[in-house]
Motif scaffolding. Structure first.
Motif, short mmCIF file in Angstrom:
data_model
loop_
_atom_site.label_atom_id
_atom_site.label_comp_id
_atom_site.label_asym_id
_atom_site.label_seq_id
_atom_site.Cartn_x
_atom_site.Cartn_y
_atom_site.Cartn_z
N ARG B 63 29.55 142.18 -60.74
CA ARG B 63 30.50 142.35 -59.66
C ARG B 63 29.91 141.88 -58.34
NH1 ARG B 63 32.45 147.63 -57.04
NH2 ARG B 63 33.77 146.58 -55.55
N GLY B 64 30.68 141.09 -57.62
CA GLY B 64 30.24 140.66 -56.30
C GLY B 64 29.48 139.35 -56.28
N ASP B 65 29.11 138.81 -57.45
CA ASP B 65 28.37 137.54 -57.50
C ASP B 65 29.22 136.41 -56.92
OD1 ASP B 65 26.26 138.72 -58.70
OD2 ASP B 65 26.53 137.80 -60.67
N ALA B 66 28.57 135.58 -56.11
CA ALA B 66 29.22 134.35 -55.68
C ALA B 66 28.95 133.30 -56.75
CB ALA B 66 28.65 133.91 -54.35
N VAL B 67 30.00 132.70 -57.27
CA VAL B 67 29.80 131.73 -58.34
C VAL B 67 30.57 130.45 -58.05
CG1 VAL B 67 29.34 133.40 -60.18
CG2 VAL B 67 31.68 132.72 -59.71
N ILE B 68 30.12 129.37 -58.67
CA ILE B 68 30.84 128.10 -58.57
C ILE B 68 31.42 127.83 -59.94
CG2 ILE B 68 30.58 125.63 -58.23
CD1 ILE B 68 28.45 126.39 -56.09
N GLY B 69 32.73 127.72 -60.00
CA GLY B 69 33.39 127.57 -61.28
C GLY B 69 34.24 126.33 -61.33
N GLU B 70 34.52 125.93 -62.58
CA GLU B 70 35.38 124.78 -62.77
C GLU B 70 36.64 125.26 -63.47
OE1 GLU B 70 33.64 121.64 -65.13
OE2 GLU B 70 35.63 120.76 -65.40
N VAL B 71 37.78 124.88 -62.93
CA VAL B 71 39.04 125.30 -63.54
C VAL B 71 39.20 124.54 -64.86
CG1 VAL B 71 41.54 125.38 -63.24
CG2 VAL B 71 40.04 125.72 -61.28
N VAL B 72 39.41 125.29 -65.95
CA VAL B 72 39.54 124.62 -67.25
C VAL B 72 40.95 124.73 -67.83
CG1 VAL B 72 37.14 124.63 -67.98
CG2 VAL B 72 38.51 126.67 -68.34
N ASP B 73 41.70 125.72 -67.37
CA ASP B 73 43.03 125.90 -67.93
C ASP B 73 43.89 126.64 -66.92
OD1 ASP B 73 45.07 125.71 -69.71
OD2 ASP B 73 44.33 127.24 -71.10
N LEU B 74 45.21 126.44 -66.99
CA LEU B 74 46.05 127.21 -66.09
C LEU B 74 47.19 127.88 -66.85
CD1 LEU B 74 47.71 124.36 -64.03
CD2 LEU B 74 45.26 124.42 -64.42
N GLY B 75 47.50 129.09 -66.41
CA GLY B 75 48.66 129.80 -66.93
C GLY B 75 49.68 129.90 -65.81
N PRO B 76 50.81 130.54 -66.06
CA PRO B 76 51.85 130.62 -65.04
C PRO B 76 51.42 131.43 -63.82
CG PRO B 76 52.47 131.85 -67.01
CD PRO B 76 51.25 131.10 -67.35
N SER B 77 50.48 132.36 -64.00
CA SER B 77 50.07 133.15 -62.84
C SER B 77 48.56 133.28 -62.71
CB SER B 77 50.71 134.54 -62.90
OG SER B 77 50.24 135.19 -64.06
#
Lengths: 279, 232
Positions: B63-77
């Motif tokens: 909890r609270g970690d700053a992370v760099i992520g890559e979007v791999v998939d999207l849902g409606p929300s």
């Protein structure tokens, strides 16, 4: 093909002086060499030469377990694949999993299950791959010993390394670490894997028959050998991380460097890595 | 083998790292009063707490970690973000800085986009949720992302961020270091390359003493080299 029945009668596995076919004493290991961190893409890896055995182990994970239905919400899975290369034995081995390798994969993954802290990584899997490049009896022990170095190299939390060695009976004498001929023409083979610190046994199989006393003897031989292997494993891991300091300023070193064998040879003077039988 | 100057001693899983009276910290476990290493790493001891700082290993979100992520998939929300950990990490539309209509997630983030975000929560079965509500959270455009071993992140950041500040200062790069081992760098090509080299140096030499000086030296030398014969 030669008449195997005939050979068996002729074959003297232990000579008059109590020496074995490759000149070892009954309680002597074959020469062992372990190298940690030999593969770039895997999270952890190790290469091991043990007499005529050449084994490569790679570890991935903890990573998302696939297929999803295998995931355990309480702990990680420890999965293992033991595989023999088609060229690892004299007659070409048909590639792919067979009854034997499926069994070995199962017992090895169970052995590691008992040392890895699985509860720390729910829903994941730790994947262990063991590739036997050259076989000379005792490959499951070599694979297990190498895989345990690979696991530590991958930074997987575990209680201890696992060391493994077989013992058996040849010509009625209980001996440590059988080679191919001794395994084929001997009376019994009993691979064993232990947690060296506590002496817990995590793998125990037997092919052939041993009396209770012989079994006790075999077990004490294997336990002693496990302690020696444990030292070699620890040494391999220390060497792996000493290397990174020596070639500091290299940006990304090319293909895995062949780190000099250094003093990785154990106490035995080996005339030849393949033993006298020659593969 | 061990005990080379500038090298902290390495402990191996199963090795005793402390007797009775010491508390087992991360990377260790206790058994019958003794403390043992659970991971390959460097032993440290502070206020009776023994810890092993691992040399290798996967990133586990906290909890609270700053992370760099890559979007791999999207849902409606929501978006599904790869944060280099064993667990899938969804970013819910309500945790994004935008007002997202249901089913309209693709307008804001697409698969392949890189974002800087924080870990909102991790529950006991390690279900992760991300948030972009922090001020520094945003979609990262331009620059480059490099990956290092997550266990080396604290060394790259340094005490109170001293190491990153040093690199930022000397190379004039913009740098974000994610706890998950992803680092985003932006600056001129030359500066980015030098910063990346400096970070690789830290990664490789993480267990050595005098790292700050080594990094400073590397950057200064690299800058001189590239500047000397250059056209400017």
């Amino acid at each position: 093909m030669e008449d195997i029945e005939h050979i068996q009668k002729e074959m003297k596995l232990i000579d008059g002086k109590g020496r074995r076919l490759d000149g070892r004493k009954p309680d002597e290991l074959r020469p062992v060499r372990i190298e940690a961190g030999v593969l770039r893409r895997a999270d952890g890896s190790a290469y091991m030469e043990w007499g005529g055995n050449k084994v490569l182990a790679a570890v991935y994970g903890p990573r998302e377990a696939h297929p999803r239905h295998l995931q355990d919400p309480a702990r990680a899975l420890v999965q293992c694949r033991y595989n023999m290369a088609p060229f690892s034995v004299t007659d070409r081995k048909r590639p792919g999993p067979d009854r034997r390798s499926v069994e070995i994969s199962k017992v090895i993954s169970e052995a590691f299950s008992s040392v890895v802290f699985k509860e720390q990584f729910p829903r994941t899997s730790v994947d262990i791959f063991i590739e036997v490049l050259q076989a000379d009896a005792g490959t499951r022990c070599a694979g297990l010993t190498a895989a345990s170095v690979a696991l530590a190299d991958a930074g997987v939390p575990m209680r201890d390394l696992v060391a493994s060695c077989a013992s058996g009976k040849i010509d009625g004498v209980v001996c440590l670490d059988l080679n191919k001929d001794e395994d084929n023409f001997g009376d019994a083979d009993c691979p064993m894997a232990v947690i060296p610190r506590t002496g817990e046994i995590v793998l125990l199989q037997m092919d052939g028959h041993l009396t209770y006393d012989e079994f006790q003897k075999a077990m004490s031989l294997s336990l002693g050998a496990a302690q020696r292997l444990y030292e070699l494993q620890r040494d391999a891991l220390r060497r792996r991380y000493a290397v990174t300091l020596q070639d500091i300023l290299k940006e990304s070193p090319p293909a895995p460097m062949v780190a000099g064998p250094a003093e990785s040879e154990p106490e035995l003077p080996a005339e030849d890595d393949f033993g006298s039988e020659g593969i | 083998m061990q005990g080379t100057e500038g090298l902290r001693p390495i402990v191996i899983p199963g090795e005793a790292v402390g007797g009775p009276g010491l508390k087992p910290g991360p990377g260790t476990y206790s058994e019958s009063g003794q403390v043992f290493a659970a991971q390959l790493g460097i032993r440290t001891e502070r206020d009776g707490l023994v810890t092993v700082i691992p040399l290798n290993g996967r990133y586990l979100p906290e909890r609270g970690d700053a992370v760099i992520g890559e979007v791999v998939d999207l849902g409606p929300s929501h978006w599904l973000v790869d944060i280099n950990s064993p667990y899938p990490a969804p970013l819910h539309a309500t945790e994004s800085p935008w007002r997202v209509e249901f089913g309209d997630t693709a307008r804001y983030l697409k698969a392949g986009d890189v974002i800087m975000c924080h870990v909102l929560s991790v529950d006991e079965i390690k279900r992760v949720q991300l948030t972009m509500s922090e001020r520094e959270a945003r979609r990262l455009t331009g620059g480059m992302v490099m990956e290092i071993s997550p266990t080396k992140v604290p060394r790259v950041i340094g005490k109170q961020g001293s190491m990153v500040s040093l690199i930022k200062e000397l190379t004039h790069c913009q740098i974000y270091v994610g706890q998950n081992g992803r680092i985003w760098l932006d600056g001129t090509d030359r500066d980015t390359a030098i910063a990346a080299r400096a970070i690789r140096l830290i990664e490789e030499r993480a267990q050595a003493f005098g790292l700050t000086e080594a990094v400073r030296e590397l950057i200064e030398r690299a800058r001189q080299e590239t500047r000397g014969p250059g056209p400017s």
